[in-house]
Design a protein around this motif. Structure first.
Motif, mmCIF file in Angstrom:
data_model
loop_
_atom_site.group_PDB
_atom_site.id
_atom_site.type_symbol
_atom_site.label_atom_id
_atom_site.label_comp_id
_atom_site.label_asym_id
_atom_site.label_seq_id
_atom_site.Cartn_x
_atom_site.Cartn_y
_atom_site.Cartn_z
ATOM 1 N N ILE A 1 0.837 -1.206 0.000
ATOM 2 C CA ILE A 1 0.000 0.000 0.000
ATOM 3 C C ILE A 1 0.872 1.256 0.000
ATOM 4 O O ILE A 1 0.574 2.243 -0.679
ATOM 5 N N LEU A 2 1.974 1.217 0.759
ATOM 6 C CA LEU A 2 2.854 2.381 0.869
ATOM 7 C C LEU A 2 3.770 2.560 -0.340
ATOM 8 O O LEU A 2 4.242 3.677 -0.592
ATOM 9 N N ALA A 3 4.005 1.495 -1.084
ATOM 10 C CA ALA A 3 4.999 1.507 -2.159
ATOM 11 C C ALA A 3 4.898 2.712 -3.101
ATOM 12 O O ALA A 3 5.936 3.314 -3.449
ATOM 13 N N PRO A 4 3.711 3.122 -3.542
ATOM 14 C CA PRO A 4 3.655 4.260 -4.483
ATOM 15 C C PRO A 4 3.986 5.603 -3.838
ATOM 16 O O PRO A 4 4.163 6.589 -4.554
ATOM 17 N N TYR A 5 4.088 5.638 -2.517
ATOM 18 C CA TYR A 5 4.171 6.922 -1.827
ATOM 19 C C TYR A 5 5.479 7.162 -1.071
ATOM 20 O O TYR A 5 5.744 8.279 -0.649
ATOM 21 N N VAL A 6 6.285 6.109 -0.862
ATOM 22 C CA VAL A 6 7.536 6.287 -0.123
ATOM 23 C C VAL A 6 8.733 6.095 -1.047
ATOM 24 O O VAL A 6 8.695 5.288 -1.976
ATOM 25 N N GLU A 7 9.782 6.860 -0.754
ATOM 26 C CA GLU A 7 10.988 6.827 -1.594
ATOM 27 C C GLU A 7 11.829 5.597 -1.313
ATOM 28 O O GLU A 7 12.330 4.945 -2.224
ATOM 29 N N ASN A 8 11.982 5.267 -0.042
ATOM 30 C CA ASN A 8 12.886 4.179 0.341
ATOM 31 C C ASN A 8 12.188 3.267 1.348
ATOM 32 O O ASN A 8 12.050 3.616 2.528
ATOM 33 N N GLN A 9 11.756 2.100 0.878
ATOM 34 C CA GLN A 9 11.021 1.177 1.739
ATOM 35 C C GLN A 9 11.924 0.580 2.815
ATOM 36 O O GLN A 9 11.466 0.269 3.927
ATOM 37 N N ASP A 10 13.200 0.432 2.535
ATOM 38 C CA ASP A 10 14.121 -0.142 3.521
ATOM 39 C C ASP A 10 14.144 0.702 4.807
ATOM 40 O O ASP A 10 14.223 0.165 5.919
ATOM 41 N N LYS A 11 14.067 2.014 4.627
ATOM 42 C CA LYS A 11 14.059 2.883 5.801
ATOM 43 C C LYS A 11 12.788 2.692 6.624
ATOM 44 O O LYS A 11 12.828 2.694 7.856
ATOM 45 N N ILE A 12 11.670 2.537 5.924
ATOM 46 C CA ILE A 12 10.395 2.270 6.609
ATOM 47 C C ILE A 12 10.501 0.952 7.379
ATOM 48 O O ILE A 12 10.090 0.853 8.547
ATOM 49 N N ASP A 13 11.048 -0.055 6.728
ATOM 50 C CA ASP A 13 11.189 -1.377 7.365
ATOM 51 C C ASP A 13 12.034 -1.273 8.636
ATOM 52 O O ASP A 13 11.725 -1.905 9.660
ATOM 53 N N TRP A 14 13.100 -0.494 8.565
ATOM 54 C CA TRP A 14 14.005 -0.368 9.722
ATOM 55 C C TRP A 14 13.265 0.268 10.901
ATOM 56 O O TRP A 14 13.316 -0.224 12.024
ATOM 57 N N VAL A 15 12.544 1.360 10.624
ATOM 58 C CA VAL A 15 11.809 2.039 11.691
ATOM 59 C C VAL A 15 10.668 1.154 12.193
ATOM 60 O O VAL A 15 10.431 1.051 13.410
ATOM 61 N N ALA A 16 9.961 0.497 11.272
ATOM 62 C CA ALA A 16 8.841 -0.365 11.657
ATOM 63 C C ALA A 16 9.301 -1.475 12.583
ATOM 64 O O ALA A 16 8.611 -1.835 13.548
ATOM 65 N N SER A 17 10.500 -2.003 12.328
ATOM 66 C CA SER A 17 11.049 -3.063 13.182
ATOM 67 C C SER A 17 11.406 -2.509 14.561
ATOM 68 O O SER A 17 11.078 -3.120 15.593
#
Length: 328
Positions: free
Chosen positions: A39-55
């Motif tokens: 869902i977030l893919a079209p709106y975020v530049e770097n998913q790896d950063k999201i994954d790091w914070v989400a973890s």
């Protein structure tokens, strides 16, 4: 050891790629973190950063359903935090012609689909508990703006709207309905006709008074909007535009045709405004039995107590309509 620069880069630098100042994302019930990533893919530049914070924030194992606000330039930390802040929706509905339209309107604003909404509001238990049936179930819905969460369940919606229904039908309104010898559903049905007859809120108590006078005399209501509703229902063409009710239309066989039937139709022909409901509950007291659209004060009507007087007004209106060259 993780250095401060690494954390700042991962969590606190801008990580969006949409141009709007703000936008909403919707996370369905029972979503997993992998669903959120898509869902977030079209709106975020770097998913790896999201994954790091989400973890680090344990969001990846504790996903929340709902409607969430994202703002341009948000950091990964702010995005993950925002995904925990369910934003209420302003649920609004009015001007619906039939209950299926209402379910479509509701489903466009909240997560439950039309099938689930229909099931919850038209099942036998719900109808019996509220003294309704499938013809008049529309009268349960009081047009207003309500604040709910997008991911509200059908059961929760039913419970909350039931509270709103009971709040609307307070002791004062119930007493007025009883004095008219009408149930709330019948008041709503008559209000739907009054609403359709006049767009002028200040005229509605007067129009309501005419129909109540007719009901009390056991006269047919003879309301053109009910004929139009009957034509639409019979043809199953709800986009049908009828600017002029013809004589043959009055012969339409339907329980909604108040030219052929006395009393109220089985249910509302429209979702009336609260002003129309209150107009029925507090009608203007008069002896009028007839009314016809005015050709001198457009939008309003001329009223009569005598049929011959009414015929004169109706003739003026018929002449005006003929000049408009309406085919239908």
């Amino acid at each position: 050891m993780i250095c401060g620069g690494y954390v700042i880069n991962k969590a606190f630098t801008g990580n969006t790629k949409f141009e709007e100042e703000e936008m909403f994302v919707y996370i369905p019930t029972d979503s997993k973190y992998e669903d959120v990533k898509k869902i977030l893919a079209p709106y975020v530049e770097n998913q790896d950063k999201i994954d790091w914070v989400a973890s680090k924030r344990e969001y990846d194992t504790n996903v929340k359903a709902g409607k969430f606000l994202l703002k341009k330039g948000m950091s990964s930390f702010s995005i993950v935090r925002a995904l925990r802040l369910n934003v209420p929706v302003k649920l609004a509905f009015n001007n619906q012609e039939k209950v299926q339209d209402l379910f479509v309107r509701l489903a466009s604003q909240i997560e439950p689909d039309t099938t689930k909404l229909k099931d919850i509001f038209t099942n036998d238990t719900f109808l019996q508990e509220n003294g309704l049936n499938k013809d008049n179930v529309m009268s349960f819905f009081i047009p207003n703006s309500y604040e709910f969460y997008w991911n509200i369940t059908p059961e929760e919606l039913s419970e909350k709207l039931t509270k709103e229904y009971k709040r609307f039908w307070n002791d004062g309104r119930l007493a007025k309905a009883k004095a008219l010898n009408l149930t709330p559903a019948q008041v709503y049905t008559l209000a739907s006709i009054v609403h359709k007859e006049t767009a002028k809120a200040d005229e509605r108590p007067k129009v309501a008074g005419v129909y109540l006078n007719r009901l009390n005399k056991n006269m047919p209501l003879q309301a053109d909007p009910t004929v139009i509703y009957a034509l639409k229902q019979k043809s199953n063409n709800w986009d049908l535009v009828v600017k002029r009710v013809m004589h043959n239309d009055l012969m339409t066989s339907s329980p909604y045709n108040t030219y052929r039937n006395t009393g109220l139709p089985p249910g509302p022909i429209f979702m009336p405004d609260v002003s129309a409901i209150d107009a029925v509950l507090s009608p203007e007291k008069h002896d009028y039995l007839y009314f016809c659209a005015s050709v001198e004060k457009f939008g309003y009507h001329e009223f009569a107590t005598d049929y011959n007087e009414h015929l004169k007004v109706a003739a003026k209106y018929a002449d005006w309509v003929a000049k408009q060259n309406y085919k239908r």
